[in-house]
Scaffold this motif. Structure first.
Motif, mmCIF file in Angstrom:
data_model
loop_
_atom_site.group_PDB
_atom_site.id
_atom_site.type_symbol
_atom_site.label_atom_id
_atom_site.label_comp_id
_atom_site.label_asym_id
_atom_site.label_seq_id
_atom_site.Cartn_x
_atom_site.Cartn_y
_atom_site.Cartn_z
ATOM 1 N N ASP A 117 0.813 -1.225 0.000
ATOM 2 C CA ASP A 117 0.000 0.000 0.000
ATOM 3 C C ASP A 117 0.843 1.270 0.000
ATOM 4 O OD1 ASP A 117 1.048 -0.093 2.533
ATOM 5 O OD2 ASP A 117 -0.872 -0.040 3.604
ATOM 6 N N GLY A 118 2.174 1.103 -0.088
ATOM 7 C CA GLY A 118 3.062 2.261 -0.106
ATOM 8 C C GLY A 118 3.509 2.733 1.255
ATOM 9 N N ARG A 119 3.008 2.112 2.321
ATOM 10 C CA ARG A 119 3.373 2.536 3.679
ATOM 11 C C ARG A 119 4.310 1.555 4.369
ATOM 12 N NH1 ARG A 119 -1.675 3.046 7.113
ATOM 13 N NH2 ARG A 119 -0.257 4.104 8.539
ATOM 14 N N ALA A 120 4.635 0.449 3.739
ATOM 15 C CA ALA A 120 5.458 -0.566 4.382
ATOM 16 C C ALA A 120 6.879 -0.055 4.607
ATOM 17 C CB ALA A 120 5.476 -1.839 3.542
ATOM 18 N N ARG A 121 7.417 -0.389 5.762
ATOM 19 C CA ARG A 121 8.752 0.082 6.152
ATOM 20 C C ARG A 121 9.600 -1.069 6.666
ATOM 21 N NH1 ARG A 121 8.622 5.631 7.623
ATOM 22 N NH2 ARG A 121 7.157 6.649 6.205
ATOM 23 N N ILE A 122 10.865 -1.039 6.315
ATOM 24 C CA ILE A 122 11.868 -1.896 6.940
ATOM 25 C C ILE A 122 12.878 -0.971 7.595
ATOM 26 C CG2 ILE A 122 13.622 -3.669 6.595
ATOM 27 C CD1 ILE A 122 12.106 -4.404 3.981
ATOM 28 N N VAL A 123 13.084 -1.132 8.880
ATOM 29 C CA VAL A 123 13.985 -0.261 9.635
ATOM 30 C C VAL A 123 15.177 -1.080 10.120
ATOM 31 C CG1 VAL A 123 14.233 1.264 11.626
ATOM 32 C CG2 VAL A 123 12.059 1.186 10.377
ATOM 33 N N HIS A 124 16.359 -0.605 9.807
ATOM 34 C CA HIS A 124 17.600 -1.265 10.208
ATOM 35 C C HIS A 124 18.270 -0.398 11.279
ATOM 36 C CE1 HIS A 124 17.197 -3.445 6.325
ATOM 37 N NE2 HIS A 124 16.765 -2.269 5.906
ATOM 38 N N VAL A 125 18.640 -1.013 12.386
ATOM 39 C CA VAL A 125 19.222 -0.262 13.500
ATOM 40 C C VAL A 125 20.746 -0.316 13.404
ATOM 41 C CG1 VAL A 125 19.368 -0.011 15.995
ATOM 42 C CG2 VAL A 125 17.218 -0.752 14.931
ATOM 43 N N GLY A 126 21.339 0.842 13.174
ATOM 44 C CA GLY A 126 22.781 0.936 13.020
ATOM 45 C C GLY A 126 23.449 1.612 14.208
ATOM 46 N N SER A 127 24.665 2.044 13.981
ATOM 47 C CA SER A 127 25.446 2.739 15.006
ATOM 48 C C SER A 127 26.367 3.739 14.327
ATOM 49 C CB SER A 127 26.274 1.749 15.817
ATOM 50 O OG SER A 127 27.245 2.415 16.608
ATOM 51 N N ASN A 128 26.513 4.911 14.930
ATOM 52 C CA ASN A 128 27.424 5.916 14.386
ATOM 53 C C ASN A 128 28.887 5.491 14.470
ATOM 54 O OD1 ASN A 128 26.732 8.231 12.986
ATOM 55 N ND2 ASN A 128 25.902 9.247 14.794
ATOM 56 N N LEU A 129 29.141 4.418 15.180
ATOM 57 C CA LEU A 129 30.513 3.911 15.244
ATOM 58 C C LEU A 129 31.010 3.433 13.880
ATOM 59 C CD1 LEU A 129 30.359 1.861 18.573
ATOM 60 C CD2 LEU A 129 31.529 4.047 18.201
ATOM 61 N N TYR A 130 30.098 3.241 12.939
ATOM 62 C CA TYR A 130 30.513 2.783 11.611
ATOM 63 C C TYR A 130 31.577 3.698 11.008
ATOM 64 C CZ TYR A 130 28.253 6.418 8.736
ATOM 65 O OH TYR A 130 27.924 7.601 8.120
ATOM 66 N N ARG A 131 31.592 4.975 11.411
ATOM 67 C CA ARG A 131 32.547 5.938 10.884
ATOM 68 C C ARG A 131 33.987 5.575 11.218
ATOM 69 N NH1 ARG A 131 30.099 11.218 10.050
ATOM 70 N NH2 ARG A 131 27.839 11.081 10.311
ATOM 71 N N HIS A 132 34.162 4.715 12.222
ATOM 72 C CA HIS A 132 35.515 4.367 12.661
ATOM 73 C C HIS A 132 36.091 3.167 11.915
ATOM 74 C CE1 HIS A 132 35.352 7.254 15.929
ATOM 75 N NE2 HIS A 132 34.160 6.797 16.241
ATOM 76 N N MET A 133 35.336 2.601 10.980
ATOM 77 C CA MET A 133 35.844 1.467 10.220
ATOM 78 C C MET A 133 36.005 1.869 8.762
ATOM 79 S SD MET A 133 34.523 -2.476 10.044
ATOM 80 C CE MET A 133 35.407 -2.866 11.559
ATOM 81 N N LYS A 134 37.183 1.739 8.248
ATOM 82 C CA LYS A 134 37.472 2.155 6.882
ATOM 83 C C LYS A 134 37.352 1.031 5.867
ATOM 84 C CE LYS A 134 38.199 6.222 8.382
ATOM 85 N NZ LYS A 134 37.100 7.206 8.210
ATOM 86 N N LYS A 135 37.392 -0.222 6.329
ATOM 87 C CA LYS A 135 37.321 -1.348 5.411
ATOM 88 C C LYS A 135 36.575 -2.494 6.067
ATOM 89 C CE LYS A 135 40.178 -4.494 2.662
ATOM 90 N NZ LYS A 135 41.559 -4.927 2.330
ATOM 91 N N LEU A 136 35.715 -3.145 5.291
ATOM 92 C CA LEU A 136 34.940 -4.284 5.773
ATOM 93 C C LEU A 136 35.499 -5.545 5.116
ATOM 94 C CD1 LEU A 136 32.504 -5.066 7.516
ATOM 95 C CD2 LEU A 136 31.051 -4.740 5.502
ATOM 96 N N ASP A 137 36.032 -6.449 5.927
ATOM 97 C CA ASP A 137 36.640 -7.670 5.404
ATOM 98 C C ASP A 137 35.551 -8.707 5.156
ATOM 99 O OD1 ASP A 137 38.158 -9.812 4.693
ATOM 100 O OD2 ASP A 137 39.333 -9.914 6.530
ATOM 101 N N LEU A 138 35.246 -8.943 3.890
ATOM 102 C CA LEU A 138 34.204 -9.898 3.526
ATOM 103 C C LEU A 138 34.780 -11.231 3.056
ATOM 104 C CD1 LEU A 138 31.796 -7.467 1.657
ATOM 105 C CD2 LEU A 138 31.640 -8.308 4.013
ATOM 106 N N ASP A 139 36.093 -11.394 3.216
ATOM 107 C CA ASP A 139 36.744 -12.647 2.827
ATOM 108 C C ASP A 139 36.966 -13.573 4.016
ATOM 109 O OD1 ASP A 139 37.021 -11.982 0.078
ATOM 110 O OD2 ASP A 139 38.696 -10.669 0.613
ATOM 111 N N ASP A 140 36.589 -13.138 5.205
ATOM 112 C CA ASP A 140 36.872 -13.921 6.411
ATOM 113 C C ASP A 140 35.678 -13.812 7.361
ATOM 114 O OD1 ASP A 140 38.147 -15.410 8.359
ATOM 115 O OD2 ASP A 140 39.307 -13.714 9.134
ATOM 116 N N LEU A 141 34.550 -14.386 6.980
ATOM 117 C CA LEU A 141 33.332 -14.256 7.782
ATOM 118 C C LEU A 141 33.379 -15.072 9.068
ATOM 119 C CD1 LEU A 141 30.480 -14.226 5.104
ATOM 120 C CD2 LEU A 141 31.895 -12.347 5.988
ATOM 121 N N ALA A 142 34.377 -15.904 9.207
ATOM 122 C CA ALA A 142 34.559 -16.650 10.454
ATOM 123 C C ALA A 142 35.584 -15.996 11.366
ATOM 124 C CB ALA A 142 34.970 -18.088 10.162
ATOM 125 N N ALA A 143 36.158 -14.870 10.929
ATOM 126 C CA ALA A 143 37.162 -14.127 11.710
ATOM 127 C C ALA A 143 38.329 -15.016 12.113
ATOM 128 C CB ALA A 143 36.521 -13.497 12.946
#
Length: 287
Positions: free
Chosen positions: A118-144
């Motif tokens: 109906d045009g009113r549906a929303r998906i809300v994702h809860v983030g954090s302003n701390l994201y600014r402190h990470m310059k690179k996201l390692d997507l090659d090591d999802l098991a850390a």
């Protein structure tokens, strides 16, 4: 705003921000499905079991939504963990990234076809302003396996959440789907996750931070509720509070790199689809 006749799914509604969001939506007439690991902690709502750490649990939750023919107006991807030692999900992914991002990616993809049109549906994702402190996201090591820190794991999961929220809205709009994807953050909230730190030094630092810029969960949830309900809430910005703790205005802050990198968004999407097995093709009617 009045939510009568609307159905909202809120993850992590058993405590903290999720509980506040669920209560406020219900108080304004919404029917709330609390998606929680322990349904007994959310007995005031219709509570369904969901463990975002385990993709099998996510699929079971989504299958129940489909089986019961539920239509969804609001999905609040709120649940999260932090400050945890390195552990692996049942599928072999580092637990903080698996819970905060991969579980919500899968849940969102599996429920898209149950969102109202109906045009009113929303998906809300809860983030954090701390994201600014990470310059690179390692997507090659999802098991850390190549290195792990609790802080980096948490910030990485929130950066991924932000990138996903933005990219999902872009793809929804490009596909002509009448659903909006918004990203919001609570600032520094007084919640169990921030209160139950294991070290004395961590608890002391958090106490000082809370005294300076913290706010109780009831006020910290305002940006999340605004994103979920207000027709004027904008996508493509980070909805959240000012550092000034006395100010409850919701601000629309510009999002900065690396969260705005289209190449990162494309790669994250592909990696998440492979990891979760959820093929989120928005140009097709999902089933």
């Amino acid at each position: 705003m009045d939510q009568t006749g609307r159905t909202a799914i809120v993850t992590g509604a058993g405590s903290g921000l999720g509980q506040v969001v669920a209560r406020q939506l219900a108080a304004r007439g919404a029917h709330v499905i609390a998606a929680v690991r322990n349904p007994a902690r959310a007995a005031e709502f219709e509570a369904w079991p969901l463990d975002l750490l385990d993709l099998d649990s996510v699929r079971a939750f989504a299958a129940r939504v489909h089986a019961e023919g539920r239509e969804i107006d609001v999905l609040v991807n709120n649940a999260g963990i932090g400050n945890r030692p390195r552990e692996l999900s049942p599928q072999g992914f580092e637990s903080t990234f698996a819970t905060n991002f991969l579980g919500h990616f899968a849940l969102t993809g599996l429920l898209l076809d149950r969102m109202r049109t109906d045009g009113r549906a929303r998906i809300v994702h809860v983030g954090s302003n701390l994201y600014r402190h990470m310059k690179k996201l390692d997507l090659d090591d999802l098991a850390a396996e190549r290195g792990f820190s609790k802080g980096r794991a948490y910030i990485g999961s929130k950066l991924a959440t932000l990138v996903f929220g933005l990219e999902l809205d872009r793809r929804l709009q490009a596909a002509g789907r009448p659903i909006r994807s918004l990203v919001a953050h609570p600032g520094l909230a007084d919640t169990p996750m921030n209160a139950n730190l294991p070290s004395r030094a961590g608890r002391a630092f958090m106490a000082l931070a809370q005294a300076a810029i913290g706010r109780p969960a009831e006020r910290a949830a305002i940006p999340l509720l605004y994103a979920a309900t207000d027709p004027g809430a904008r996508a493509g910005v980070f909805l959240g509070p000012h550092l000034r703790r006395s100010d409850d205005t919701v601000y629309a802050d510009p999002i900065v790199a690396p969260a705005t990198d289209p190449a990162l968004a494309e790669r994250l999407w592909r990696v998440a689809q492979t990891a979760t097995g959820v093929d989120m093709r928005l140009d097709l009617q999902l089933s």
